[in-house]
Design a protein around this motif. Structure first.
Motif, PDB file in Angstrom:
ATOM      1  N   PRO A 134       0.870  -1.398   0.069  1.00  0.00           N
ATOM      2  CA  PRO A 134      -0.005  -0.057  -0.097  1.00  0.00           C
ATOM      3  C   PRO A 134       0.790   1.340  -0.056  1.00  0.00           C
ATOM      4  CG  PRO A 134       0.110  -1.102   2.302  1.00  0.00           C
ATOM      5  CD  PRO A 134       0.872  -1.804   1.568  1.00  0.00           C
ATOM      6  N   ALA A 135       2.125   1.478   0.100  1.00  0.00           N
ATOM      7  CA  ALA A 135       2.780   2.474   0.180  1.00  0.00           C
ATOM      8  C   ALA A 135       2.606   3.472  -0.754  1.00  0.00           C
ATOM      9  CB  ALA A 135       4.391   2.015   0.507  1.00  0.00           C
ATOM     10  N   ALA A 136       2.790   3.058  -2.047  1.00  0.00           N
ATOM     11  CA  ALA A 136       2.559   4.300  -3.204  1.00  0.00           C
ATOM     12  C   ALA A 136       0.966   4.659  -3.121  1.00  0.00           C
ATOM     13  CB  ALA A 136       2.771   3.573  -4.415  1.00  0.00           C
ATOM     14  N   MET A 137       0.191   3.699  -2.961  1.00  0.00           N
ATOM     15  CA  MET A 137      -1.176   4.400  -2.792  1.00  0.00           C
ATOM     16  C   MET A 137      -1.412   5.213  -1.594  1.00  0.00           C
ATOM     17  SD  MET A 137      -4.800   2.157  -2.464  1.00  0.00           S
ATOM     18  CE  MET A 137      -4.537   1.603  -0.789  1.00  0.00           C
ATOM     19  N   LEU A 138      -0.926   5.142  -0.335  1.00  0.00           N
ATOM     20  CA  LEU A 138      -1.203   5.905   0.733  1.00  0.00           C
ATOM     21  C   LEU A 138      -0.350   7.042   0.579  1.00  0.00           C
ATOM     22  CD1 LEU A 138      -0.611   3.213   3.526  1.00  0.00           C
ATOM     23  CD2 LEU A 138      -2.779   4.209   2.671  1.00  0.00           C
ATOM     24  N   VAL A 139       0.795   7.109   0.131  1.00  0.00           N
ATOM     25  CA  VAL A 139       1.739   8.420  -0.501  1.00  0.00           C
ATOM     26  C   VAL A 139       0.737   9.258  -1.439  1.00  0.00           C
ATOM     27  CG1 VAL A 139       3.817   9.345  -1.425  1.00  0.00           C
ATOM     28  CG2 VAL A 139       3.850   7.358   0.258  1.00  0.00           C
ATOM     29  N   THR A 140      -0.008   8.575  -2.303  1.00  0.00           N
ATOM     30  CA  THR A 140      -0.565   9.501  -3.282  1.00  0.00           C
ATOM     31  C   THR A 140      -1.811   9.804  -2.660  1.00  0.00           C
ATOM     32  OG1 THR A 140       0.280   7.876  -5.094  1.00  0.00           O
ATOM     33  CG2 THR A 140      -1.853   8.811  -5.467  1.00  0.00           C
ATOM     34  N   LEU A 141      -2.374   9.199  -1.728  1.00  0.00           N
ATOM     35  CA  LEU A 141      -3.716   9.699  -1.068  1.00  0.00           C
ATOM     36  C   LEU A 141      -3.290  10.838  -0.152  1.00  0.00           C
ATOM     37  CD1 LEU A 141      -5.542   6.224  -0.445  1.00  0.00           C
ATOM     38  CD2 LEU A 141      -6.206   8.135  -2.067  1.00  0.00           C
ATOM     39  N   LEU A 142      -2.235  10.546   0.642  1.00  0.00           N
ATOM     40  CA  LEU A 142      -1.679  11.721   1.466  1.00  0.00           C
ATOM     41  C   LEU A 142      -1.283  12.979   0.823  1.00  0.00           C
ATOM     42  CD1 LEU A 142       0.748   9.838   3.927  1.00  0.00           C
ATOM     43  CD2 LEU A 142      -1.551  11.029   4.387  1.00  0.00           C
ATOM     44  N   ILE A 143      -0.732  13.108  -0.514  1.00  0.00           N
ATOM     45  CA  ILE A 143      -0.563  14.277  -1.321  1.00  0.00           C
ATOM     46  C   ILE A 143      -1.637  14.708  -1.794  1.00  0.00           C
ATOM     47  CG2 ILE A 143       0.432  14.944  -3.534  1.00  0.00           C
ATOM     48  CD1 ILE A 143       2.687  12.736  -3.222  1.00  0.00           C
ATOM     49  N   SER A 144      -2.808  13.919  -2.455  1.00  0.00           N
ATOM     50  CA  SER A 144      -3.940  14.465  -2.938  1.00  0.00           C
ATOM     51  C   SER A 144      -5.015  15.015  -2.036  1.00  0.00           C
ATOM     52  CB  SER A 144      -4.282  13.523  -4.069  1.00  0.00           C
ATOM     53  OG  SER A 144      -4.750  12.111  -3.329  1.00  0.00           O
ATOM     54  N   ALA A 145      -4.918  14.279  -1.051  1.00  0.00           N
ATOM     55  CA  ALA A 145      -6.114  14.647   0.056  1.00  0.00           C
ATOM     56  C   ALA A 145      -5.801  15.410   1.295  1.00  0.00           C
ATOM     57  CB  ALA A 145      -6.673  13.174   0.528  1.00  0.00           C
ATOM     58  N   VAL A 146      -4.391  15.467   1.535  1.00  0.00           N
ATOM     59  CA  VAL A 146      -3.984  16.276   2.644  1.00  0.00           C
ATOM     60  C   VAL A 146      -2.898  17.420   2.190  1.00  0.00           C
ATOM     61  CG1 VAL A 146      -2.704  16.396   4.744  1.00  0.00           C
ATOM     62  CG2 VAL A 146      -4.113  14.501   4.178  1.00  0.00           C
ATOM     63  N   ALA A 147      -2.002  16.984   1.537  1.00  0.00           N
ATOM     64  CA  ALA A 147      -0.876  18.193   1.411  1.00  0.00           C
ATOM     65  C   ALA A 147      -1.375  19.167   0.392  1.00  0.00           C
ATOM     66  CB  ALA A 147       0.307  17.234   0.680  1.00  0.00           C
ATOM     67  N   ILE A 148      -1.948  18.674  -0.753  1.00  0.00           N
ATOM     68  CA  ILE A 148      -2.459  19.661  -1.717  1.00  0.00           C
ATOM     69  C   ILE A 148      -3.555  20.523  -1.305  1.00  0.00           C
ATOM     70  CG2 ILE A 148      -3.498  19.733  -4.245  1.00  0.00           C
ATOM     71  CD1 ILE A 148      -1.691  17.601  -4.959  1.00  0.00           C
ATOM     72  N   PRO A 149      -4.527  20.248  -0.750  1.00  0.00           N
ATOM     73  CA  PRO A 149      -5.681  20.902  -0.261  1.00  0.00           C
ATOM     74  C   PRO A 149      -4.782  21.930   0.679  1.00  0.00           C
ATOM     75  CG  PRO A 149      -6.553  18.770  -0.126  1.00  0.00           C
ATOM     76  CD  PRO A 149      -5.041  18.597  -0.464  1.00  0.00           C
ATOM     77  N   CYS A 150      -4.216  21.492   1.578  1.00  0.00           N
ATOM     78  CA  CYS A 150      -3.722  22.692   2.585  1.00  0.00           C
ATOM     79  C   CYS A 150      -2.923  23.466   1.778  1.00  0.00           C
ATOM     80  CB  CYS A 150      -2.614  21.748   3.550  1.00  0.00           C
ATOM     81  SG  CYS A 150      -3.629  20.702   4.686  1.00  0.00           S
ATOM     82  N   ALA A 151      -1.814  23.196   0.757  1.00  0.00           N
ATOM     83  CA  ALA A 151      -1.477  24.032   0.027  1.00  0.00           C
ATOM     84  C   ALA A 151      -2.264  25.193  -0.556  1.00  0.00           C
ATOM     85  CB  ALA A 151      -0.472  23.274  -0.812  1.00  0.00           C
ATOM     86  N   ALA A 152      -3.468  24.314  -1.386  1.00  0.00           N
ATOM     87  CA  ALA A 152      -4.136  25.326  -2.023  1.00  0.00           C
ATOM     88  C   ALA A 152      -4.918  26.340  -0.776  1.00  0.00           C
ATOM     89  CB  ALA A 152      -5.242  24.305  -2.630  1.00  0.00           C
ATOM     90  N   PHE A 153      -5.348  25.962   0.157  1.00  0.00           N
ATOM     91  CA  PHE A 153      -5.767  26.759   1.143  1.00  0.00           C
ATOM     92  C   PHE A 153      -4.803  28.016   1.652  1.00  0.00           C
ATOM     93  CE2 PHE A 153      -5.985  27.841   5.790  1.00  0.00           C
ATOM     94  CZ  PHE A 153      -7.388  28.603   5.754  1.00  0.00           C
ATOM     95  N   ALA A 154      -3.634  27.692   1.917  1.00  0.00           N
ATOM     96  CA  ALA A 154      -2.839  28.594   2.013  1.00  0.00           C
ATOM     97  C   ALA A 154      -2.304  29.560   1.220  1.00  0.00           C
ATOM     98  CB  ALA A 154      -1.351  27.820   2.510  1.00  0.00           C
ATOM     99  N   LEU A 155      -2.130  29.140  -0.091  1.00  0.00           N
ATOM    100  CA  LEU A 155      -1.988  30.112  -1.164  1.00  0.00           C
ATOM    101  C   LEU A 155      -3.124  30.860  -1.494  1.00  0.00           C
ATOM    102  CD1 LEU A 155       0.636  27.803  -3.287  1.00  0.00           C
ATOM    103  CD2 LEU A 155       1.233  29.612  -2.029  1.00  0.00           C
ATOM    104  N   GLY A 156      -4.310  30.227  -1.569  1.00  0.00           N
ATOM    105  CA  GLY A 156      -5.603  30.741  -1.883  1.00  0.00           C
ATOM    106  C   GLY A 156      -5.638  31.817  -0.965  1.00  0.00           C
ATOM    107  N   SER A 157      -5.557  31.556   0.298  1.00  0.00           N
ATOM    108  CA  SER A 157      -5.826  32.567   1.304  1.00  0.00           C
ATOM    109  C   SER A 157      -4.722  33.985   1.282  1.00  0.00           C
ATOM    110  CB  SER A 157      -5.854  32.109   2.879  1.00  0.00           C
ATOM    111  OG  SER A 157      -6.658  31.017   2.941  1.00  0.00           O
ATOM    112  N   LEU A 158      -3.793  33.637   0.731  1.00  0.00           N
ATOM    113  CA  LEU A 158      -2.744  34.583   0.591  1.00  0.00           C
ATOM    114  C   LEU A 158      -2.906  35.573  -0.354  1.00  0.00           C
ATOM    115  CD1 LEU A 158       0.359  35.660   1.114  1.00  0.00           C
ATOM    116  CD2 LEU A 158       1.063  34.065  -0.321  1.00  0.00           C
ATOM    117  N   PHE A 159      -3.567  34.920  -1.556  1.00  0.00           N
ATOM    118  CA  PHE A 159      -3.698  35.804  -2.760  1.00  0.00           C
ATOM    119  C   PHE A 159      -5.141  36.448  -2.896  1.00  0.00           C
ATOM    120  CE2 PHE A 159      -0.049  33.228  -4.390  1.00  0.00           C
ATOM    121  CZ  PHE A 159       0.983  34.294  -4.552  1.00  0.00           C
TER     122      PHE A 159
END
Length: 337
Positions: free
Chosen positions: A67-92
């Motif tokens: 499951p390693a690759a699947m879990l990393v993909t899910l962490l990136i897509s469901a956690v890291a990217i939404p958080c980055a989108a929120f941080a940058l979206g709020s900034l701009f």
């Protein structure tokens, strides 16, 4: 039947041009196209069901065995990217909570069903991709409301219960139903049913994009500098999603098939799902960042597919050169020489 299949293949292979055209038509003729809106939920559930027919319980079990690759993909897509989108979206765009909400929603939705097509086209790990897609889809009724609540709860009213129920009907249950049908029919769902209804699913996708685009007509017809900025931001941020998967998989030294799969699945989002959710639960302005994503997703997928093909070919050439040098060194150092 052949013409029907040809229609489906034509839509699938020209999505990079069809999706923006649908957005333009929805913006230009909102009153005429809005008659589709009452059918959007059923159309989207049908699309999800057809996409899930290619999956099996065996694929899911196999992915959980490694499951390693699947879990990393899910962490990136469901956690890291939404958080980055929120941080940058709020900034701009922090002065407009609706636009920030749309940006976060755009990157909180599940992995795109069409990512499986690109994975297969460029030699990725389809089993891993299908399993990641299924898990991402099934957990989305929980992850999307939770993400919006945690990141936006103070500034945007989120009907978490209503959203979860709606997504169960539109996404999770049809996805599980497709997998169960394929399993119970011993692969008939994938071999026969899925190809037979695939053109209808492609037509449904076109209708969903058309319908959802009508909601952003007032904003695109009256573009402001801020909305132009959102458009540029979405294009650049969408590109960064592909780079995240590619860079992480290469630094992690994953096999080439895994690199292809992670690149597409961290970059591609089920934009139609986001648009349906935005249309049902949020003001029209929230849909603007979501719909704008359709202008970039397929074009970026094609560009990154070509880039990865070049990158992997360069890796092969480099590996061949190293093997040749290694072989020459061994021959020179041999005591028989």
């Amino acid at each position: 039947m052949q013409s029907w299949q040809s229609l489906g293949k034509f839509i699938g292979s020209h999505l990079a041009f069809i999706a923006p055209t649908c957005v333009a038509l929805g913006v230009l003729f909102p009153d005429q196209i809005s008659v589709i809106k009452p059918f959007v939920t059923a159309l989207f559930a049908f699309m999800t069901f057809q996409g899930a027919l290619s999956n099996t319980l065996e694929n899911l079990v196999d992915a959980f065995r490694r499951p390693a690759a699947m879990l990393v993909t899910l962490l990136i897509s469901a956690v890291a990217i939404p958080c980055a989108a929120f941080a940058l979206g709020s900034l701009f765009f922090g002065g407009n909570p609706n636009l920030v909400c749309g940006i976060v929603l755009e990157y909180s939705v599940p992995v795109a069903v069409v990512s499986a097509m690109w994975i297969n086209m460029f030699g990725g790990d389809l089993s891993q991709g299908l399993a990641t897609l299924l898990v991402s889809t099934v957990i989305s009724p929980v992850t999307i409301p939770l993400t919006l609540r945690l990141l936006l709860g103070a500034s945007v009213e989120v009907d978490a219960a209503g959203m979860m129920l709606n997504m169960l009907v539109e996404i999770a249950l049809p996805a599980l139903a497709g997998m169960v049908v394929n399993d119970l029919t011993r692969g008939w769902g994938k071999r026969v049913l899925s190809p037979a209804i695939a053109p209808a699913a492609k037509v449904a996708l076109v209708l969903v994009i058309l319908s959802n685009s009508t909601n952003v007509s007032p904003y695109i017809r009256n573009l402001t500098p801020q909305l132009v900025g959102v458009t540029v931001f979405i294009g650049l941020f969408a590109m960064s999603g592909y780079f995240r998967g590619l860079i992480i998989s290469r630094l992690w030294r994953r096999p080439r098939a895994t690199q292809v799969t992670m690149t597409f699945q961290t970059g591609m989002r089920n934009i139609s799902a986001g648009a349906v959710i935005a249309g049902q639960f949020f003001p029209g302005e929230v849909m603007f960042p979501v719909i704008i994503g359709t202008l970039f997703q397929q074009v970026l997928a094609a560009c990154f597919g070509s880039f990865m093909r070049w990158l992997l070919a360069r890796d092969d050439a480099s590996a061949g050169s190293e093997e040749s040098l290694s072989g020459a060194a061994e021959r020179l150092s041999s005591p028989n020489r």
